[in-house]
Design a protein around this motif. Structure first.
Motif, mmCIF file in Angstrom:
data_model
loop_
_atom_site.group_PDB
_atom_site.id
_atom_site.type_symbol
_atom_site.label_atom_id
_atom_site.label_comp_id
_atom_site.label_asym_id
_atom_site.label_seq_id
_atom_site.Cartn_x
_atom_site.Cartn_y
_atom_site.Cartn_z
ATOM 1 N N LYS A 19 4.514 13.726 -4.258
ATOM 2 C CA LYS A 19 5.684 13.591 -4.767
ATOM 3 C C LYS A 19 6.532 14.109 -2.712
ATOM 4 N N ARG A 20 5.902 15.543 -2.391
ATOM 5 C CA ARG A 20 7.095 15.828 -1.149
ATOM 6 C C ARG A 20 6.960 14.200 -0.214
ATOM 7 N N ALA A 21 6.122 13.341 -0.516
ATOM 8 C CA ALA A 21 6.301 12.238 0.765
ATOM 9 C C ALA A 21 6.795 11.203 -0.206
ATOM 10 N N LYS A 22 7.064 11.088 -1.155
ATOM 11 C CA LYS A 22 7.722 10.761 -1.768
ATOM 12 C C LYS A 22 9.163 10.509 -1.711
ATOM 13 N N LYS A 23 9.314 12.154 -1.856
ATOM 14 C CA LYS A 23 10.935 12.046 -1.537
ATOM 15 C C LYS A 23 11.493 11.948 -0.166
ATOM 16 N N ALA A 24 10.173 11.822 0.740
ATOM 17 C CA ALA A 24 11.078 11.793 2.300
ATOM 18 C C ALA A 24 11.116 10.125 2.260
ATOM 19 N N ALA A 25 10.237 9.357 1.523
ATOM 20 C CA ALA A 25 10.287 7.506 1.726
ATOM 21 C C ALA A 25 11.773 7.500 1.443
ATOM 22 N N ASN B 25 0.863 -1.266 0.067
ATOM 23 C CA ASN B 25 -0.262 0.322 0.381
ATOM 24 C C ASN B 25 1.121 1.916 0.217
ATOM 25 N N PRO B 26 1.382 1.758 -1.423
ATOM 26 C CA PRO B 26 2.070 2.929 -0.785
ATOM 27 C C PRO B 26 1.298 4.028 -0.404
ATOM 28 N N VAL B 27 0.318 4.415 -0.302
ATOM 29 C CA VAL B 27 -0.413 5.706 1.234
ATOM 30 C C VAL B 27 0.414 5.422 2.721
ATOM 31 N N ASP B 28 0.676 3.878 2.601
ATOM 32 C CA ASP B 28 1.069 3.449 3.921
ATOM 33 C C ASP B 28 2.929 3.784 4.194
ATOM 34 N N ILE B 29 3.312 3.903 2.591
ATOM 35 C CA ILE B 29 4.785 4.451 2.749
ATOM 36 C C ILE B 29 5.051 5.392 2.203
ATOM 37 N N GLU C 77 14.855 7.938 2.651
ATOM 38 C CA GLU C 77 14.708 7.235 4.324
ATOM 39 C C GLU C 77 15.637 5.432 3.874
ATOM 40 N N ILE C 78 15.346 5.251 2.915
ATOM 41 C CA ILE C 78 16.287 4.231 2.062
ATOM 42 C C ILE C 78 17.272 4.436 1.902
ATOM 43 N N HIS D 107 6.502 -3.832 7.663
ATOM 44 C CA HIS D 107 5.304 -4.911 7.638
ATOM 45 C C HIS D 107 6.024 -6.690 7.179
ATOM 46 N N GLU D 108 7.606 -6.140 8.023
ATOM 47 C CA GLU D 108 8.741 -7.448 7.701
ATOM 48 C C GLU D 108 8.880 -7.747 6.712
ATOM 49 N N GLN D 109 8.113 -6.659 5.510
ATOM 50 C CA GLN D 109 8.889 -7.135 4.163
ATOM 51 C C GLN D 109 9.975 -6.206 3.925
ATOM 52 N N GLN D 110 11.187 -6.589 3.112
ATOM 53 C CA GLN D 110 12.406 -5.384 2.620
ATOM 54 C C GLN D 110 11.930 -5.377 1.041
ATOM 55 N N LEU D 111 11.564 -3.371 1.306
ATOM 56 C CA LEU D 111 11.299 -3.280 -0.335
ATOM 57 C C LEU D 111 12.230 -2.819 -0.708
ATOM 58 N N THR D 112 12.490 -2.661 -1.961
ATOM 59 C CA THR D 112 13.259 -1.590 -2.577
ATOM 60 C C THR D 112 13.088 -0.374 -3.332
ATOM 61 N N ARG D 113 13.788 0.162 -4.048
ATOM 62 C CA ARG D 113 13.567 1.828 -4.011
ATOM 63 C C ARG D 113 12.752 1.422 -5.833
ATOM 64 N N SER D 114 13.198 0.111 -6.316
ATOM 65 C CA SER D 114 12.205 0.203 -7.480
ATOM 66 C C SER D 114 10.981 0.083 -7.093
ATOM 67 N N ASP D 115 10.384 -0.758 -6.087
ATOM 68 C CA ASP D 115 9.014 -1.519 -5.613
ATOM 69 C C ASP D 115 8.621 -0.370 -4.718
ATOM 70 N N CYS D 116 9.425 0.602 -4.174
ATOM 71 C CA CYS D 116 8.336 1.825 -3.847
ATOM 72 C C CYS D 116 8.001 2.969 -5.101
ATOM 73 N N GLU D 117 9.193 2.950 -5.305
ATOM 74 C CA GLU D 117 8.584 3.783 -7.012
ATOM 75 C C GLU D 117 7.400 3.417 -7.649
ATOM 76 N N ARG D 118 6.999 2.150 -8.034
ATOM 77 C CA ARG D 118 6.486 1.293 -8.455
ATOM 78 C C ARG D 118 4.608 1.448 -8.195
ATOM 79 N N VAL D 119 4.722 0.966 -7.338
ATOM 80 C CA VAL D 119 3.602 1.137 -6.776
ATOM 81 C C VAL D 119 3.435 2.897 -5.924
#
Length: 423
Positions: A27-33, A6-10, A36-37, A48-60
């Motif tokens: 965009k502001r929230a994305k930059k912060a997320a 859920n990108p809203v969570d991220i 963090e990576i 949630h016990e998952q390890q997401l890559t930068r590309s995983d996060c950008e995609r969602v």
């Protein structure tokens, strides 16, 4: 399993009012997320016990460019039970479930469908594998999926049922192969376990065809146990279990007929092996031959009586269990027939009356057979009274001799008197 993110969570926007979320906020929230990576020790976003890559996060996160998806993700993020269920299969969703209007929105259902189907299948399969764990709370909630994903929502349990059906068919093959020695009780126990009727009945209508198929496969096994191995009791017990499974009308009708046939076969088998029934069936057969012979004038009435006294115990017959009622009727009928045969062949009224009374004493005759016995007894009693015969003189021979002697004596006296008169 399709992974729900859920990108809203991220972006940590769940608490932000949906109406105020625009491209700038995203965009502001994305930059912060992403920062963090970049600053993390391992280069992953921990979700949630998952390890997401930068590309995983950008995609969602990029999916939020579509307003509908932003709205759907935001709703899910603010529905903790649903969000956790889609992410990691948290079953608290089922206990906390409540109907939401959005669940009826086709666009939302289409959006959530693949994720929900995967999570639902996983939860149902997990509960299904734990035999002591009920599945009612899961199947009480219909999958929020499109029609094309319904199979995916039930995939694991469906596959398991198909495997069990094949296992039941293998049991059938074992029973059919007479070269194999099989333990029929063990076979039936295995079938019962595979059927698992109580849990099978809890499955939703989606499984009805499979439920019918499983029942019919087990039904075939039950019939084969009777037909090939000759054990109708085990076959009947299996069918009795099958009748408790929710099936369609046609299958139910088949099971009712099968049950009656197997129950009758079981009764026949039990009767055939029952020593009491065997003994008395032989007695009925022997008594039949005796009464047939008794109608022959050349037969011996005392001999018949001797046989009856040696083989017929009225008190013992009267004490037979109710399940032998038919045998008691046969014996009573044959004894009545013996009385008629004795009368027909020998005119032995008292002997006939004895057998009639024996038939009555058994106490099972009723209706027309009883009426015939009673009428015959009246006839015998009337003849006895009219002829003045007794058990010691059943044919009235002594009475006839006395009468003849009186007549002869009278004649002699008359002759003597008349002779004296002539002198």
């Amino acid at each position: 399993m399709i992974q729900f993110i859920n990108p809203v969570d991220i972006l940590n926007l769940a608490a932000t009012d949906l109406a105020s979320i625009d491209d700038t906020v995203i965009k502001r929230a994305k930059k912060a997320a992403l920062a963090e990576i970049d600053l993390s020790d391992d280069g992953f976003f921990h979700y949630h016990e998952q390890q997401l890559t930068r590309s995983d996060c950008e995609r969602v996160i990029n999916e939020l460019e579509e307003h509908d998806k932003l709205e759907f993700y935001h709703f899910i993020a603010n529905s903790p039970a649903l969000n956790k269920f889609l992410i990691n299969g948290d079953e608290s969703f089922f206990t906390a479930f409540r109907h939401e209007s959005i669940y009826k929105l086709p666009e939302f259902v289409k959006f959530i469908s693949p994720y929900f189907a995967a999570a639902y299948d996983s939860a149902l399969w997990k509960a299904w594998q734990q035999y002591t764990n009920p599945i009612d709370h899961i199947v009480a909630v219909d999958p929020i999926v499109v029609t094309d994903d319904m199979d995916n929502a039930y995939k694991s349990v469906r596959n398991d049922l198909n495997r069990k059906i094949e296992d039941i068919r293998e049991l059938y093959a074992k029973v059919e192969d007479l070269e194999q020695e099989v333990n029929l009780k063990a076979i039936a126990a295995q079938a019962d376990i595979l059927l698992d009727k109580d849990r099978l009945n809890t499955l939703p209508p989606y499984f009805q065809d499979l439920r019918n198929t499983m029942v019919l496969a087990t039904r075939k096994l039950a019939i084969q146990i009777n037909n090939v191995r000759g054990d109708s009791a085990i076959g009947r017990q299996l069918v009795e279990t099958l009748r408790e499974v929710q099936t369609d009308g046609v299958t139910k009708e088949k099971l009712v007929k099968d049950y009656e046939l197997l129950r009758n076969a079981e009764k026949h088998q039990a009767d055939a092996n029952d020593p009491v029934r065997i003994r008395y069936n032989e007695l009925v057969a022997a008594l039949t031959e005796v009464y047939k012979a008794a109608s022959n004038p050349q037969s011996s009435v005392p001999g018949v009586r001797k046989w009856v006294d040696e083989h017929i115990n009225i008190e013992e017959i009267k004490a037979l269990d109710v399940k032998y009622h038919n045998i008691k009727i046969q014996l009573a009928t044959k004894l009545g027939g013996l009385g008629a045969a004795i009368y027909k062949g020998h005119r032995e009224r008292f002997a006939a009356l004895d057998y009639i009374e024996m038939a009555e004493q058994i106490g099972v005759l009723e209706g027309e057979p009883l009426d015939m016995i009673l009428d015959f007894r009246k006839i015998l009693q009337q003849e006895i009274a009219e002829l003045g015969v007794t058990p010691d003189d059943p044919h009235g021979i002594n009475k006839k001799v006395i009468r003849d002697m009186i007549i002869i004596g009278t004649v002699i006296i008359i002759i003597v008197i008349f002779s004296k008169g002539c002198f």
